[in-house]
Design a protein around this motif. Structure first.
Motif, mmCIF file in Angstrom:
data_model
loop_
_atom_site.group_PDB
_atom_site.id
_atom_site.type_symbol
_atom_site.label_atom_id
_atom_site.label_comp_id
_atom_site.label_asym_id
_atom_site.label_seq_id
_atom_site.Cartn_x
_atom_site.Cartn_y
_atom_site.Cartn_z
ATOM 1 N N ASN A 102 0.814 -1.222 0.000
ATOM 2 C CA ASN A 102 0.000 0.000 0.000
ATOM 3 C C ASN A 102 0.847 1.272 0.000
ATOM 4 O O ASN A 102 0.389 2.321 -0.442
ATOM 5 C CB ASN A 102 -0.962 0.000 1.193
ATOM 6 N N GLU B 31 -9.216 -1.904 3.071
ATOM 7 C CA GLU B 31 -8.885 -0.496 3.277
ATOM 8 C C GLU B 31 -8.283 -0.291 4.664
ATOM 9 O O GLU B 31 -8.799 -0.780 5.663
ATOM 10 C CB GLU B 31 -10.137 0.367 3.112
ATOM 11 N N TRP C 153 -3.862 5.343 0.326
ATOM 12 C CA TRP C 153 -2.867 4.328 0.035
ATOM 13 C C TRP C 153 -3.239 3.523 -1.210
ATOM 14 O O TRP C 153 -4.359 3.613 -1.714
ATOM 15 C CB TRP C 153 -2.687 3.407 1.237
ATOM 16 N N THR D 74 -5.988 -0.800 -2.147
ATOM 17 C CA THR D 74 -6.940 -1.071 -1.066
ATOM 18 C C THR D 74 -8.356 -1.166 -1.636
ATOM 19 O O THR D 74 -8.728 -0.417 -2.539
ATOM 20 C CB THR D 74 -6.898 0.024 0.019
ATOM 21 N N HIS E 22 2.547 -6.078 5.864
ATOM 22 C CA HIS E 22 1.561 -5.006 6.017
ATOM 23 C C HIS E 22 1.281 -4.647 7.477
ATOM 24 O O HIS E 22 1.402 -3.487 7.868
ATOM 25 C CB HIS E 22 0.272 -5.383 5.294
#
Length: 214
Positions: A62, A107, A112, A115, A177
């Motif tokens: 992201n 999201e 970002w 997403t 992430h």
């Protein structure tokens, strides 16, 4: 013949400051930049080219925003180096090992890349993953697996969990992430690895993970 995988994610422009173990194939599950600046992508590409790994498999995360906003420009910065395999809802095979990479995740804040805010939209992405892939690379985790945030919330995708456990059943599922979810666990047929290098404060406190595979 077995190959030694060196596995990481979320290096956030700190790759040159890390101690890298020996290995054959580097797998990076995204967020190699902070905001996807072209010069930082190019710098990372040159570092990958000069690294001792014989092959590199990488996806965007992201933070790697240019790969969604200007994908051709971003991919071109890496494609000049032959040993780099950039995957975006695609697969490759290296030394007989099949890899599939996809950057999408639920999201998580605004502004970002890659997403989607609905599990149904995410499920459509996961349904493109072939059921016989050996190593699955996603940027985000599946729900409930190494996805617990500092806010005490699970940030993974429910539809990804269902696809991985019930249909795809890869030998290995690599992601990142959620920095605080770093770790390894095994469920049924699959080993799950959250390979985030950085902690929630973007400090590189974890080392790349080394794994033998065949």
């Amino acid at each position: 013949m077995s190959k030694k995988l060196v596995i990481c994610s979320d290096t956030h422009e700190l790759h040159s400051h890390l101690s890298w173990p020996e290995g054959d194939i580097l797998v990076h599950a995204g967020d190699f930049t902070m905001i996807g600046r072209p010069d930082k992508i190019e710098e990372f590409g040159y570092w990958l080219r000069d690294s001792p790994f014989s092959a590199i498999v990488i996806i965007a995360g992201n933070h790697d925003i240019l790969f969604q906003k200007k994908p051709e420009k971003a991919k071109k910065l890496l494609s000049k180096h032959d040993k780099i395999h950039y995957l975006e809802d695609t697969e490759c095979r290296i030394n007989g090992i099949s890899f599939y990479g996809t950057p999408w995740q639920p999201e998580f804040g605004s502004g970002w890349a890659f997403t989607l805010n609905a599990e149904e939209e995410l499920r459509k992405k996961w349904q493109d993953i072939p059921p016989d892939v050996q190593i699955l690379i996603t940027h985000g985790p599946p729900a409930g697996i190494l996805d617990f945030t500092v806010d005490r919330k699970h940030a993974g995708s429910m539809s990804l969990l269902a696809e991985v456990i019930q249909r795809i059943k890869p030998k290995l599922h690599i992601f990142g992430h959620i920095h605080e979810g770093h770790g390894i666990c095994s469920i049924t047929h699959t080993m799950f690895i959250n390979a985030s290098i950085c902690d929630p404060n973007y400090l590189p406190i974890h080392s790349p993970i080394v794994l033998e595979t065949s």
